[in-house]
Write a protein that holds these residues in place. Structure first.
Motif: not given
Length: 333
Positions: A258-269, A271-283
């Motif tokens: 679910v966090l990853l789904v929210f992450a890909v909604m955020v503007p990013a480079s 491949g969703f680099i950064g947002t994807y990693h942050a969501a998984c890490t903090y989860g």
């Protein structure tokens, strides 16, 4: 201009998140965690990823059915090409590429095909909301994880609002097609006639593509394929956790997904680099996983969802003899 701004904003967000994630990480522990990955579970995760795309294509078949009985091979190929493009191109242009790829192979209007993908995303959204309910009532966080649960609630309400608004807009367009096209024609009067003559048919075709089969069997197929698709996505995350010998309940994988789904909604480079990693890490940090291990899992989860589909998508693109520059000729941007 707006697309360029979104692109640079996405790069800035990705760079900032990567900097924050790696700032206090011990690189030796990070590498040690990556080396500890069990290749057996990693292989299962890659297999499950492609299985998920298989069921996505199967669901899409029932959405396209009111337009044409499309060949499953073309649906699966277009799905892989679209997700490949989503990973390589900015602003989620992969949705347009996916519609274009199928439209070219099946000789269907591209705007109508794109309308089926809007419905596809709405089905995803409501399935994710179901997963969110499972996460809210099924996940038990360690002490200090209350903030994560509150974030889920806020994210859930925002997501629900977005998808309900989308349904209202689509229903309005469908019920008032003639009025919508007349209003659009009035708005386009200041523009050159050739521009209006190009836009209005595209919008008309898009609205015409907003159709669902009324057969109960087809509607049931849309439901079960949605559940299977996201169930496989959950299991994929679980396989990666097992590859790192992390023992967490399956509901934890639901929470991370679910966090990853929210992450890909955020503007990013791309491949969703950064947002994807942050969501998984903090989860994972919410479950008490060490930072280096959590970041290692995030890197592998992203890689599993990134590199295999790029390779498969490029292969399908080459075999279908479609070029991305062909989008210039379709008018679906």
């Amino acid at each position: 201009m707006l697309r360029d701004l979104r692109f640079w904003l996405g790069l800035a967000v990705s760079f900032a998140l990567i900097f924050i994630l790696f700032r206090h990480v011990d690189s030796r522990q990070l590498l040690a965690a990556l080396r500890s990955v069990d290749p057996r579970y990693l292989s299962l995760a890659v297999f499950a990823t492609f299985l998920g795309y298989f069921f996505r294509a199967l669901r899409w078949k029932y959405l396209v059915k009111p337009l044409k009985k499309a060949a499953f091979g073309n649906l699966f190929s277009a799905t892989l090409v679209g997700y490949m493009a989503n990973n390589l191109l900015p602003a989620r242009l992969g949705e347009f590429v996916r519609a274009y790829a199928l439209a070219q192979r099946e000789q269907i209007d591209g705007s109508a095909v794109f309308a089926t993908l809007v419905l596809d995303r709405l089905l995803d959204g409501f399935t994710v909301l179901l997963l969110l309910l499972i996460a809210l009532f099924g996940v038990r966080f360690p002490a200090g994880g209350e903030a994560a649960q509150k974030g889920l609630v806020v994210g859930g309400w925002v997501t629900l609002g977005i998808y309900l608004a989308a349904i209202v807009v689509l229903a309005f367009l469908k019920r008032n097609t003639t009025g919508t096209l007349r209003f659009l024609e009035t708005c386009l009067k200041p523009f050159p006639r050739r521009f209006a003559e190009r836009i209005i048919p595209l919008v008309g075709a898009f609205i015409g593509g907003i159709r669902l089969s009324t057969r109960p069997r087809d509607l049931w197929a849309l439901c079960w394929t949605s559940l299977v698709t996201w169930g496989i996505a959950t299991v994929t995350v679980d396989f990666v956790l097992r590859a790192f010998a992390i023992s967490l309940p399956l509901t934890a994988s639901v929470f991370i997904l679910v966090l990853l789904v929210f992450a890909v909604m955020v503007p990013a480079s791309p491949g969703f680099i950064g947002t994807y990693h942050a969501a998984c890490t903090y989860g994972l940090l919410a479950f008490g996983v060490e930072r280096e291990m959590a970041l290692s899992v995030a890197i592998v989860v992203h890689a599993v969802n990134f590199f295999p589909v790029i390779a498969a998508g490029l292969l399908c693109l080459w075999r279908s003899r479609i070029t991305l520059t062909g989008l210039e000729e379709t008018g679906i941007r």
